[in-house]
Design a protein around this motif. Sequence first.
Motif, PDB file in Angstrom:
ATOM      1  N   GLY A 164       5.296 -11.097  -1.090  1.00  0.00           N
ATOM      2  CA  GLY A 164       4.588 -10.287  -2.069  1.00  0.00           C
ATOM      3  C   GLY A 164       3.260 -10.929  -2.448  1.00  0.00           C
ATOM      4  O   GLY A 164       3.121 -12.154  -2.453  1.00  0.00           O
ATOM      5  N   CYS A 221       2.422  -5.871  -1.120  1.00  0.00           N
ATOM      6  CA  CYS A 221       3.040  -6.437   0.084  1.00  0.00           C
ATOM      7  C   CYS A 221       1.992  -7.093   0.976  1.00  0.00           C
ATOM      8  O   CYS A 221       0.894  -6.552   1.161  1.00  0.00           O
ATOM      9  N   PHE A 230       4.203 -10.009 -10.812  1.00  0.00           N
ATOM     10  CA  PHE A 230       3.016  -9.826  -9.976  1.00  0.00           C
ATOM     11  C   PHE A 230       1.709 -10.024 -10.750  1.00  0.00           C
ATOM     12  O   PHE A 230       0.629  -9.844 -10.193  1.00  0.00           O
TER      13      PHE A 230
END
Length: 351
Positions: free
Chosen positions: A104, A75, A58
Motif C-alpha cells: 500500500g 496500491c 494511509f
Amino acid sequence: ETAVLGAVRDITPRKKMELALRESEDKFRKLAEDAQVGVYLHQDGIFRYINPCFARMFGYKIDEIVGRLGPVDFCHPDDWPLVARKIEARYRDEEAKAHYNFRGVRKDGSVRIMEVYGSRTTFQQRPAIIGMIMDVTAEKERERKLQASLKEKEVLLQEIHHRVKNNMQIISSLLRLQARQANNPHFEQLIQVCQNRIRSMALIHEKFYETSDFTKIDFNDYARRLLSYLLAIYIKDEKQITLDIGIQDVFLDINKAIPCGLLINEIVSNSLKHAFPGGKRGTISLKMRRTNHQEVELIIADDGVGFPPKFDLHKITSLGLQLVKDLVRQLGGHFELIQRRGIEYRIYFQG
C-alpha cells in the motif's frame, strides 16, 4: 352531501423492520468506528465508507477519501494487477472471499505491506466490496529477520558438521600413519577397527552437512554408504559378498544416528571378518523399519559360519560384542541374537 373516503393500513411491522435496520446499522458503524483495523466499503471503484483507522493507516482524513478515491489510489502500481483481479473476481461471484497481501502507498508516498480480507456485499441494492485491512509491515519485517537468522544458523550448523567430519578424517589419517610406522600387523588391524568406527561417525556428520534438515537424516543412504565402505575395506573380491539392504523411511536425529551407525559398523565388520572364512561366498542383509509401536526395528544378518559351539552371549569378552551391548543400551533399546543359518541380530529402540 360531502363524504371522505380513506384507507388505513397497519405499518407497525414495517416500522419495526426500519427501526431494527437502523439499530443494526448503528451497531455496525459503532463497531467499525472503534475497530483497530481498517474497515472499508467500495463500489464502482470508489470508497463509499472507511473507518477512522483506515484513514490513519494511509495518512488521510476520511473526507479526503470517501466519494473521491478508490483502491487503485492506495496500491503500489506493480501490485495493482493482482488487486484488480481479486476485486473483479468477487464482483463476478468467482470468489466469495479474498485474503491477500499487497504493497500500500500512503499519502506521503511511503510504502507499507498490507493484509486485506474482503467479500462481496450489497450497498444501495447494488454489488459492492466490504472488508478489513491491516498494516503488517512490522510483522513481515520480523519474519524476514527470523528467516535470515535461521539461514545463518543453518550455515553455521553445516560448517560445524563439515569441520567435525574433516577433523575425524584427520584423526583417521594420523592413526593410519602411526600404524604404518609400528610395522606390526596386529596393531594395524586394531587401528583399522578404530578407523572404521571413526568413519561410521564421520559419515553421520557428512550426511547432516549434505542435507537441509538438521533434525534428522535418512538412514537408507547412510547405511548403503557405510556398508559399501566396510566391504571395500575387508573384502578383496567384490563378488564374494552380496549386500541386501532394505530400509523403509527411517529418519534419526543425531543422538540416535551416531550410536546406531556405530552399532551397524560393529556387527557388519564382525560378519565380514569372521563369517566367511577362506573366501566363502555369502550375503549380509540389513533391514530397518518402524513397527506399529513406533519402534525402530533393525535386523542385521549373515548366512556365514555362525558362532562357535557352546557360545554364550552373557560371557563375551571381545570389545566388539561388548560395544554392541553398550550401544543398544545407549539407544534405550533391547536386542535378540538368533543363530540359524549364520547369525541374526534383532534390535529394537525408540527413534
